[in-house]
Each structure stands twice: as structure tokens, then as C-alpha cells.
Write a protein that holds these residues in place. Sequence first.
Motif, PDB file in Angstrom:
ATOM      1  N   LEU A   1     -28.230 -15.048 -12.242  1.00 25.84           N
ATOM      2  CA  LEU A   1     -27.587 -14.827 -11.040  1.00 25.84           C
ATOM      3  C   LEU A   1     -28.049 -13.553 -10.460  1.00 25.84           C
ATOM      4  CD1 LEU A   1     -24.150 -16.801 -11.337  1.00 25.84           C
ATOM      5  CD2 LEU A   1     -26.388 -17.615 -10.557  1.00 25.84           C
ATOM      6  N   ASP A   2     -27.951 -12.466 -11.486  1.00 26.02           N
ATOM      7  CA  ASP A   2     -28.450 -11.113 -11.001  1.00 26.02           C
ATOM      8  C   ASP A   2     -29.906 -10.985 -10.621  1.00 26.02           C
ATOM      9  OD1 ASP A   2     -25.864 -10.290 -11.637  1.00 26.02           O
ATOM     10  OD2 ASP A   2     -26.469  -9.440 -13.494  1.00 26.02           O
ATOM     11  N   ALA A   3     -30.598 -11.754 -11.158  1.00 23.90           N
ATOM     12  CA  ALA A   3     -32.042 -11.784 -10.906  1.00 23.90           C
ATOM     13  C   ALA A   3     -32.250 -12.473  -9.478  1.00 23.90           C
ATOM     14  CB  ALA A   3     -33.039 -12.438 -11.896  1.00 23.90           C
ATOM     15  N   ALA A   4     -31.378 -13.338  -9.211  1.00 28.53           N
ATOM     16  CA  ALA A   4     -31.546 -14.035  -7.852  1.00 28.53           C
ATOM     17  C   ALA A   4     -30.938 -13.450  -6.590  1.00 28.53           C
ATOM     18  CB  ALA A   4     -31.339 -15.377  -7.877  1.00 28.53           C
ATOM     19  N   GLY A   5     -30.102 -12.405  -6.830  1.00 27.29           N
ATOM     20  CA  GLY A   5     -29.332 -11.691  -6.121  1.00 27.29           C
ATOM     21  C   GLY A   5     -28.002 -12.694  -5.617  1.00 27.29           C
ATOM     22  N   ILE A   6     -27.519 -13.291  -6.500  1.00 26.90           N
ATOM     23  CA  ILE A   6     -26.329 -14.319  -6.223  1.00 26.90           C
ATOM     24  C   ILE A   6     -25.007 -13.630  -6.670  1.00 26.90           C
ATOM     25  CG2 ILE A   6     -25.293 -16.357  -6.687  1.00 26.90           C
ATOM     26  CD1 ILE A   6     -27.680 -16.578  -4.911  1.00 26.90           C
ATOM     27  N   ILE A   7     -24.240 -13.344  -5.957  1.00 25.04           N
ATOM     28  CA  ILE A   7     -23.047 -12.415  -6.338  1.00 25.04           C
ATOM     29  C   ILE A   7     -21.975 -13.300  -6.740  1.00 25.04           C
ATOM     30  CG2 ILE A   7     -23.460 -10.317  -5.050  1.00 25.04           C
ATOM     31  CD1 ILE A   7     -21.468 -11.509  -2.888  1.00 25.04           C
ATOM     32  N   ARG A   8     -21.998 -14.514  -6.102  1.00 28.63           N
ATOM     33  CA  ARG A   8     -20.582 -15.445  -6.149  1.00 28.63           C
ATOM     34  C   ARG A   8     -21.445 -17.049  -6.088  1.00 28.63           C
ATOM     35  NH1 ARG A   8     -14.995 -14.551  -5.788  1.00 28.63           N
ATOM     36  NH2 ARG A   8     -15.332 -12.625  -4.944  1.00 28.63           N
ATOM     37  N   TYR A   9     -20.904 -17.770  -7.117  1.00 28.00           N
ATOM     38  CA  TYR A   9     -21.599 -19.293  -7.401  1.00 28.00           C
ATOM     39  C   TYR A   9     -20.349 -20.399  -7.473  1.00 28.00           C
ATOM     40  CZ  TYR A   9     -24.753 -22.453 -10.062  1.00 28.00           C
ATOM     41  OH  TYR A   9     -25.466 -23.263 -10.555  1.00 28.00           O
ATOM     42  N   VAL A  10     -20.682 -21.192  -6.469  1.00 24.73           N
ATOM     43  CA  VAL A  10     -19.496 -22.142  -6.472  1.00 24.73           C
ATOM     44  C   VAL A  10     -19.968 -23.255  -7.268  1.00 24.73           C
ATOM     45  CG1 VAL A  10     -18.504 -24.157  -5.008  1.00 24.73           C
ATOM     46  CG2 VAL A  10     -18.542 -21.657  -4.145  1.00 24.73           C
TER      47      VAL A  10
END
Length: 345
Positions: free
Chosen positions: A53-62
Amino acid sequence: MLLENFHPQSKLITKTTLVEKPHFPAIDAHNHLGEDFGGGWDKRPLSELLDLLDAAGIIRYVDLDGGWGEHLLNAHLDHFKQPAPERFMIFGGVDWSQWPEKGNAFPEWAAGRLRVQKERGAQGLKIWKGFGLHVKDHAGKLVDVDDPRLASIWETAGELGLPVMIHVADPVAFFDPIDETNERWEELGAHPDWAFTSPPFPPFLHIMDGLANLVTRHPNTTFIGAHVGCYAENLAWVAALLDRCPNFFVDISARIGELGRQPYTARRFFLQYADRILFGSDMGPYPEAYRIIYCFLETDDEYFNYNTTPIPMQGRWYIYGISLPDEVLEKIYFRNAERILLNNG
Ligand SMILES: [Zn+2]
């Protein structure tokens, strides 16, 4: 040569942009961590998932896979939410299989389960596409999406501030006869169980009318229509429902293939409904899948594959980027999700 062996390669020489991270930190409002979606994430160290998620720039994931069984919901809350509460939101569900046993008491029972899910930490309700296609009541009758008996479920979700992520129907062509005119013929060949040819299934528009009635009847409940309001092929239809119902929002998950083949219409749609659209992938936590969506939203790259597979899965067409302005990207990547998912209850 059989069509399945035909892998043409475009000879266009045009710009191709690698967008490694989104232009703004992104909230993925539609994705999965359940067993059925591969990964076995609940059995692997959380750090592996967070690194992706960090590598993809996702700060929050539903994570829409909290389900309804106590065990499953608790497992997702314990494994993902508890150690990284700011990175995950877990949605629960409705256990339709209880309807035969509970009879007329089912809707109240199901509404009561929502309260329990919320107490345990669920932050939304996911309705799966079986609703409108397979769900039956205690008399064995197929239940319509706008069945008034279920009002207490939707009203309770509204009262508890649980946004309802709802997926009904499926791509329009899944409801058509599987013949040489069906644009999803190859995909249906690979997944025959995805065909809902009508009859015997209800017509596509019957299900969509049900969705429109449902959202209209419960103005105090927030509905997020999954996959571009479940009708990415017809953005005018989705726009009309957005116009009519301020409680309706859409995510863009798993429909880049539809949006990107109508780039002019899609761009106008994004500009006009910038406050109503949520970013989502539905493709797991994988950076290579996210990057295609970033490229679609942020660049004017032309004629590129919308999947990571050599032949795109939904059909043999390519897509075009819609180069959205920053103020729109910011809303779609995180501002809307922040407002709708996080400030809701
Ligand atoms: Zn999904």
C-alpha cells in the motif's frame, strides 16, 4: 488461427507515462482482503500488505470482506484494523441465508445485526450482487432490490452512519444471450457462472430501477453505487440518479475499461460529479493494478491496456487517459472518501 491466439501489438508510437504514485494520497474505497480474492492476507505478516500500500500511495484501504459471521468479522478487525486502525476500514454484510429460518422477522433481525457489527468496529455495509439475482425470501421468491420489507435494514444503516456500498446487477452484456454479438463473450467463456442471461434472470434494467427506487426512498442513508453506480456503460443514467439523490455516490472500481473507452463522456462526468466519485480498485492491494488507474485519471496517454494481463479481461479494447485537473483528482483520491466514509457516524 483462433481468436484466443490472436495477440496483436499496437504499432502506435505515442507517449506512455508510468505513474508510480497518485498525485494525492489516495483512499481506496472499494477493495478486498478476503480469502476468495487471493492473497491470504490474514495469514501473512501485516507489514507485507502495508509495504504494498505504501508503494502504491494508498493511505487507507476499505476491506469489504468483513462478512457477517462473527468469526470472519472479528478476524478482519483483529488482523487488519486493530494493528493499523488508520490504514483500514472493514465493512460488514447481511446474511441473506437466514431469511428462510427467520421468516417475517428477518428484516428486523438483519437490522439488529448491523448494530452488533457497528459495535464491533465495522464502518460500513457491503451488499453483494447476489441481491436482486439470487437472494430469496422465506417463501422461496426472488427478492427485488427495492423490496419494501427490507426498509429497516437501510434505515438502520442510515441511523448508525454506516455507508452502504451496494453492487447490484453486473456488466450489461452479462444479461444478454451469449452469442457472436456479445461484447463480453470471451470473458463469459472463461467464467460461465458470470452469465445472468435474462430470462431466467431479471432484466438488467429491472434491477437498476430497483436500485434507483431504493436510493430515492432512503434519503438519510448514504449509498455508494459500486463500479460507477453499477452502470458504467451508461453514464447518463448514473448522472440522472446522482442529480436526483444527494445521498448517492459512486466508486470507479473495476470499470476503468468502461470509462476509458468513452474518454470524452467520462471526463465530463468526472468534472461534473467531482464531489460524488470515490477512487477504488477492486483488484487487490497491488501497485501494478493501481498504476493503470492513476494513468487513466492523470494522463492523456492514448490507447493502453486497462488490465495487467496481455489481453484485457473484459474485452479486446484499449483505453485513453482523461487527464483530470488537480482539484478534481484531490476530491476523487481522498477528499470525498474522507467526508463520506470517515465522517459518517
Ligand atoms: Zn469488489
